[in-house]
Motif scaffolding. Structure first.
Motif, PDB file in Angstrom:
ATOM      1  N   SER A   1      46.616  33.014  -3.050  1.00  0.00           N
ATOM      2  CA  SER A   1      45.210  32.734  -3.339  1.00  0.00           C
ATOM      3  C   SER A   1      44.713  31.443  -2.699  1.00  0.00           C
ATOM      4  CB  SER A   1      44.995  32.663  -4.860  1.00  0.00           C
ATOM      5  OG  SER A   1      45.588  31.487  -5.396  1.00  0.00           O
ATOM      6  N   VAL A   2      45.625  30.535  -2.360  1.00  0.00           N
ATOM      7  CA  VAL A   2      45.184  29.268  -1.765  1.00  0.00           C
ATOM      8  C   VAL A   2      45.151  29.322  -0.240  1.00  0.00           C
ATOM      9  CG1 VAL A   2      46.061  27.949  -3.720  1.00  0.00           C
ATOM     10  CG2 VAL A   2      47.502  28.265  -1.715  1.00  0.00           C
ATOM     11  N   PHE A   3      45.596  30.435   0.361  1.00  0.00           N
ATOM     12  CA  PHE A   3      45.540  30.526   1.816  1.00  0.00           C
ATOM     13  C   PHE A   3      44.116  30.406   2.350  1.00  0.00           C
ATOM     14  CE2 PHE A   3      49.832  32.895   2.410  1.00  0.00           C
ATOM     15  CZ  PHE A   3      50.479  31.683   2.299  1.00  0.00           C
ATOM     16  N   PRO A   4      43.125  31.092   1.758  1.00  0.00           N
ATOM     17  CA  PRO A   4      41.755  30.878   2.239  1.00  0.00           C
ATOM     18  C   PRO A   4      41.320  29.424   2.129  1.00  0.00           C
ATOM     19  CG  PRO A   4      41.855  32.832   0.862  1.00  0.00           C
ATOM     20  CD  PRO A   4      43.166  32.145   0.724  1.00  0.00           C
ATOM     21  N   ARG A   5      41.747  28.770   1.062  1.00  0.00           N
ATOM     22  CA  ARG A   5      41.400  27.365   0.880  1.00  0.00           C
ATOM     23  C   ARG A   5      42.030  26.498   1.970  1.00  0.00           C
ATOM     24  NH1 ARG A   5      40.605  25.240  -4.743  1.00  0.00           N
ATOM     25  NH2 ARG A   5      40.269  22.998  -4.603  1.00  0.00           N
ATOM     26  N   ILE A   6      43.297  26.776   2.276  1.00  0.00           N
ATOM     27  CA  ILE A   6      43.984  26.037   3.332  1.00  0.00           C
ATOM     28  C   ILE A   6      43.318  26.277   4.684  1.00  0.00           C
ATOM     29  CG2 ILE A   6      46.161  25.916   4.616  1.00  0.00           C
ATOM     30  CD1 ILE A   6      47.631  26.404   2.009  1.00  0.00           C
ATOM     31  N   CYS A   7      42.996  27.533   4.964  1.00  0.00           N
ATOM     32  CA  CYS A   7      42.368  27.856   6.253  1.00  0.00           C
ATOM     33  C   CYS A   7      41.011  27.172   6.394  1.00  0.00           C
ATOM     34  CB  CYS A   7      42.214  29.370   6.384  1.00  0.00           C
ATOM     35  SG  CYS A   7      43.772  30.258   6.569  1.00  0.00           S
ATOM     36  N   LEU A   8      40.217  27.185   5.337  1.00  0.00           N
ATOM     37  CA  LEU A   8      38.897  26.558   5.416  1.00  0.00           C
ATOM     38  C   LEU A   8      39.010  25.050   5.608  1.00  0.00           C
ATOM     39  CD1 LEU A   8      36.750  28.457   2.760  1.00  0.00           C
ATOM     40  CD2 LEU A   8      36.375  28.348   5.210  1.00  0.00           C
ATOM     41  N   SER A   9      39.891  24.434   4.856  1.00  0.00           N
ATOM     42  CA  SER A   9      40.049  22.982   4.983  1.00  0.00           C
ATOM     43  C   SER A   9      40.545  22.602   6.373  1.00  0.00           C
ATOM     44  CB  SER A   9      41.021  22.466   3.916  1.00  0.00           C
ATOM     45  OG  SER A   9      40.535  22.718   2.619  1.00  0.00           O
ATOM     46  N   SER A  10      41.542  23.327   6.873  1.00  0.00           N
ATOM     47  CA  SER A  10      42.063  23.009   8.209  1.00  0.00           C
ATOM     48  C   SER A  10      41.049  23.328   9.292  1.00  0.00           C
ATOM     49  CB  SER A  10      43.368  23.780   8.453  1.00  0.00           C
ATOM     50  OG  SER A  10      43.173  25.171   8.333  1.00  0.00           O
ATOM     51  N   LEU A  11      40.208  24.348   9.084  1.00  0.00           N
ATOM     52  CA  LEU A  11      39.160  24.653  10.066  1.00  0.00           C
ATOM     53  C   LEU A  11      38.171  23.503  10.177  1.00  0.00           C
ATOM     54  CD1 LEU A  11      37.627  26.609  11.940  1.00  0.00           C
ATOM     55  CD2 LEU A  11      36.468  27.492   9.903  1.00  0.00           C
ATOM     56  N   HIS A  12      37.686  23.004   9.061  1.00  0.00           N
ATOM     57  CA  HIS A  12      36.730  21.897   9.094  1.00  0.00           C
ATOM     58  C   HIS A  12      37.373  20.635   9.667  1.00  0.00           C
ATOM     59  CE1 HIS A  12      34.519  24.609   6.471  1.00  0.00           C
ATOM     60  NE2 HIS A  12      33.466  23.847   6.605  1.00  0.00           N
ATOM     61  N   PHE A  13      38.616  20.388   9.284  1.00  0.00           N
ATOM     62  CA  PHE A  13      39.320  19.224   9.827  1.00  0.00           C
ATOM     63  C   PHE A  13      39.473  19.341  11.340  1.00  0.00           C
ATOM     64  CE2 PHE A  13      43.235  17.123  11.129  1.00  0.00           C
ATOM     65  CZ  PHE A  13      43.087  15.859  10.575  1.00  0.00           C
ATOM     66  N   SER A  14      39.899  20.509  11.809  1.00  0.00           N
ATOM     67  CA  SER A  14      40.163  20.691  13.234  1.00  0.00           C
ATOM     68  C   SER A  14      38.886  20.640  14.062  1.00  0.00           C
ATOM     69  CB  SER A  14      40.871  22.033  13.459  1.00  0.00           C
ATOM     70  OG  SER A  14      42.075  22.101  12.736  1.00  0.00           O
ATOM     71  N   VAL A  15      37.802  21.211  13.546  1.00  0.00           N
ATOM     72  CA  VAL A  15      36.555  21.243  14.316  1.00  0.00           C
ATOM     73  C   VAL A  15      36.050  19.831  14.580  1.00  0.00           C
ATOM     74  CG1 VAL A  15      34.107  21.824  14.153  1.00  0.00           C
ATOM     75  CG2 VAL A  15      35.827  23.564  13.699  1.00  0.00           C
TER      76      VAL A  15
END
Length: 882
Positions: free
Chosen positions: A724-738
């Protein structure tokens, strides 16, 4: 300078040529500085742009036009400088500009001027120091192989310093002409689009949820329900005819007139079935000794038949909760024996058939009343049930426990309560009734309830006990109506029995000991006073004024011995009084086989449990939208800050030693910028993710214990929570990476940077979950942040990994995900420059291994998975109070 030629090819000027050169020199200086003509020193040899010699002139001030005698003989601009040839032919390495060299006059190195030397020591580049000295191709330009051309980069391409061909920008990237880096925009656009869509989905979800709450539900008729049931005719008639149940003195008409009650009872009867043996318990000389030698239970014997309703009463410290825990198998007894249906069995094997309502309400505050109960039903009911049947069953149950008006309200917690304490207690009871247990244990089910609600709950429990559910309740001073509804009573004092038998015979038994029950008093209150040693007002016998509890225990032991003697010798066969010892029922092999099949069918499948746990956890995160969006915002801010720290480098994060033959032209090396980006990125991710990860994983220890004790798959619970936290991890890393990618513009591709960041988020979440399982709730976020900083410091930057290798401690550092994360950044930012720099020397200087990006990613995934395995082991094995 491109117009200068070698001194060896200069023609010898004639006197007329000298005159022409002087006039040409004067015109040039007049054009640059009309007010100051140069003065030349006589008897010196000078050379003019174009290759003409000038003699007998005074010194000039502009060395861009004329050069000293040394220039004419060596080709270096600095006075007295001696060049060093760099090749035997016209060799110009990739990424270099060599406009004046040829096969006869190969590239050469000239000692730099003081200004140039200072520039190179500060990691910069300076103009060529001689006619034949090559120079690294400028940023924004590319120099094709051969080095004779320097071409500006076209729009849509970018050229870092030392490019020999333009690099095509990613689709949608911002690359104006002469760009030295690209600004990737598609990930930014995707991020913005996804954020907008996420906001719309969340808003639509709340709107649909509100509409669903307002919609009235419809019930299937009992006739239709009958068609879906496999009940015996007697059971169906019992449920379909309210008169049958209402005629029973313990089941009043308020329940039987409720259609929801009939639906609920139909489902209970379908699962439990009155014709089956059910669950009965027999315990003999039961004992429990806590650590330190304190005996809590000793000598407790008796039997509890299936389909009976028992009340367990006693003063504080009498051993009530311990007895229930031992009987359920939650606590291992230290003496005596327990039989289930007449057989010695491990009670833990029956946990799918047993419900337990703890004294403290253990609920998920983010979920609604209905969602808490529905999840319990979906997980624990037989896997053959369809979801629409489960939904209807839960609706009926919620109506029966009087929570229909708040079923769509969140439960809340002690800090932010939403429903009342009594309603929370009913939710806790409803979660166990939703599983349709064959035996249910309740610890103080009426505490916090008003008299009406308590009576309603107990009437419901009485009704289901008539269908074969064994009900055992720890209760403290119940009202008279509730007390009289119990079939049997077990009274404990100092860990031993004071009385065990029918509730109706309790007053008679204590009357035989000299106690007189007041006519208008609640018998439960009177009994509680007596068994706690405060019953002097109910007796005239002064012998009960001292050590009353111990005397009551001795009286009961004597009574049991006499009763056992009479039962074994049949001394009084005409005596119609009921024995205080309930007969033991031994199930037949066919019944045991049926019971095993029932246990096998109970509970959803492992994938279904994982799905429901994942869905529930996502709902929790959405409800905690403030924390969810705050984490994403912190990730974006952290990425922006790291990007700003590297913004001034314009994408040039590394400088090394140039490959031969131009190594001598190298500036001061920069082996720190790229590793520091990795170090700062890892620490920023740790700060952004560690505290939220503790909250997601570490705050449900009690929930996990309750559900695991009821037969919920522990691995399914944890895997569902982790997924359940994979979407949370992906979103956080996406914003960080961008934000990091837009500002820092590293040479590694966005997909590679995003993968590395996401896997490091994955590792930090796993590490934080380990911390959350070990420490108290209030200490978890701080310690998780400290742990994430430690693995960041062990990233091989400071101290450098090369020094760590000299200490022979690389293995310790390699246990940290920070090393692999930083190594991935270093590798992917350096490898595109392998034609220009000596990367093997840089690798030795930093200590990182280049070219193993896939291995780095796999190791990060493995470390994050190991963290989760450790966290799961700690979740199962570490028992602590929060």
């Amino acid at each position: 300078m491109a117009d200068l030629i070698s001194p060896r090819s200069l023609p010898v000027p004639t006197p007329s040529a000298l005159d022409d050169s002087a006039s040409q020199l004067s015109s040039i200086f007049a054009a640059e500085s009309p007010s100051a003509l140069p003065s030349l020193i006589p008897d010196r040899e000078y050379i003019l742009v174009g290759g003409q010699k000038l003699q007998n002139f005074s010194t000039v001030e502009a060395d861009k036009v004329i050069y000293s005698l040394n220039t004419t003989t060596t080709g270096c601009y600095a006075p007295g400088a001696v060049p060093l040839a760099r090749a035997l032919n016209d060799t110009c390495s990739l990424g270099w500009f060599c406009p004046n060299s040829s096969a006869r006059e190969p590239p050469q190195y000239c000692p730099p001027s003081d200004t140039c030397q200072a520039t190179r020591l500060s990691k910069g580049t300076c103009p060529p120091q001689g006619v034949l000295e090559p120079v690294v191709c400028d940023a924004g330009y590319y120099c094709p192989p051969g080095g004779k051309q320097k071409i500006p980069c076209d729009k849509g391409t970018f050229c870092p310093m030392g490019s020999y061909q333009p690099i095509h920008c990613s689709r949608g990237a911002v690359c104006p002409p002469q760009s030295q880096r690209q600004i990737v925009t598609i990930p930014f656009g995707f991020m913005v689009t996804f954020d907008v869509l996420l906001g719309i989905i969340v808003a639509a979800g709340f709107f649909i949820s509100r509409r669903r709450k307002q919609r009235k539900r419809s019930y299937a008729s009992l006739q239709n329900l009958k068609e879906l049931s496999n009940l015996d005719t007697d059971d169906i008639e019992l449920i379909q005819k309210p008169g049958n149940l209402s005629q029973h003195p313990d089941v009043d008409e308020d329940l039987t007139s409720n259609p929801d009650f009939l639906v609920f009872m139909r489902y209970i009867a379908k699962i439990v079935k009155t014709k089956e043996v059910g669950l009965s318990f027999e315990f003999q000389d039961l004992q429990f000794e806590a650590k330190g030698g304190n005996k809590i239970l000793h000598g407790v014997s008796g039997s509890i038949l299936s389909a009976s309703m028992w009340a367990i009463m006693g003063g504080s410290g009498a051993g009530k909760s311990t007895f229930v825990n031992v009987l359920m198998g939650k606590t291992k007894h230290t003496g005596g024996s327990i039989k289930v249906n007449g057989h010695h069995k491990d009670m833990s094997k029956y946990k799918k058939l047993i419900g337990y309502v703890p004294q403290d309400d253990i609920l998920l505050p983010e979920l609604t009343v209905r969602e808490n109960i529905l999840h319990s039903a979906r997980i624990r009911l037989p896997m053959t049930w369809r979801d629409n049947g489960i939904q209807e069953y839960v609706d009926a149950l919620i109506s029966c426990i009087g929570l229909s008006h708040v079923q769509h309200s969140r439960v809340g917690d002690a800090n932010k309560p939403v429903i009342s304490g009594g309603q929370r207690k009913r939710v806790s009871i409803g979660m166990e009734l939703a599983a349709a247990p064959m035996a249910i244990f309740l610890d103080e089910p009426t505490s916090g309830l008003d008299a009406t609600s308590a009576s309603s709950i107990m009437r419901l429990l009485k009704a289901i006990s008539k269908l074969g559910v064994t009900t055992i309740t720890i209760i403290h001073q119940p009202r008279e109506q509730i007390f009289n509804g119990f079939d049997n009573l077990l009274l404990l004092g100092n860990g031993s029995q004071i009385y065990a038998g029918p509730t109706s015979d309790a007053a008679t038994y204590f009357g035989s000991l000299g106690y007189i029950f007041p006519t208008r008093a609640n018998p439960a209150d009177t009994i509680m006073d007596i068994i706690t040693g405060n019953g002097q007002e109910y007796t005239q016998d002064p012998a009960w004024s001292e050590n009353a509890v111990n005397k009551l225990l001795e009286e009961w032991r004597t009574h049991v011995e006499e009763q056992t003697f009479e039962d074994s010798h049949h001394l009084n066969p005409t005596d119609t009084r009921q024995s205080t010892r309930s007969p033991s029922i031994i199930s037949s092999p066919e019944q045991e086989q049926s019971l095993r099949q029932t246990m096998q069918k109970r509970g959803a499948s492992w994938p279904a449990q994982t799905y429901y746990c994942c869905k529930r956890s996502i709902t929790q995160q959405v409800r905690n939208k403030g924390s969810f969006f705050f984490e994403i915002g912190v990730g974006a801010l952290a990425g922006g800050i790291i990007g700003l720290s590297a913004f001034a480098a314009k994408g040039q994060l590394f400088r090394g030693l140039y490959v031969p033959p131009f190594t001598i032209l190298s500036s001061a090396v920069d082996y720190q910028s790229v590793p520091q980006v990795g170090l700062l990125g890892g620490m920023a991710i740790g700060l952004a993710a560690s505290a939220p990860a503790v909250k997601v994983f570490g705050e449900e220890k009690l929930i996990f214990n309750r559900e695991a004790a009821s037969g919920h798959s522990m691995s399914a619970y944890y895997v569902g929570k982790m997924v359940s936290v994979f979407p949370r991890i992906c979103l956080s890393s996406l914003h960080f990476s961008v934000f990091m990618g837009i500002l820092a513009t590293p040479l590694m591709s966005f997909s590679q940077m995003f993968a590395a960041n996401m896997l490091y988020f994955f590792c930090v979440y796993g590490l934080a979950s380990c911390v959350g399982m070990l420490v108290k709730r209030e200490d978890g976020p701080l310690l998780a942040v400290m742990a994430s900083l430690i693995i960041g410091v062990l990233g091989g930057v400071a101290p450098p990994l090369s020094k760590v290798k000299a200490w022979h401690l690389e293995g310790l550092w390699r246990l940290s995900p920070g090393v692999w994360f930083t190594e991935a950044y270093v590798s992917q930012n350096l490898l595109p420059l392998d034609y220009l720099y000596m990367l093997d020397m840089a690798s030795r200087g930093m200590g990182f291994t280049l070219g193993h990006y896939p291995l780095d990613m796999w190791i990060l995934f493995i470390i994050g998975s190991i963290y989760r395995i450790i966290a799961f082991v700690l979740l199962v094995t570490v028992h602590r109070k929060r």
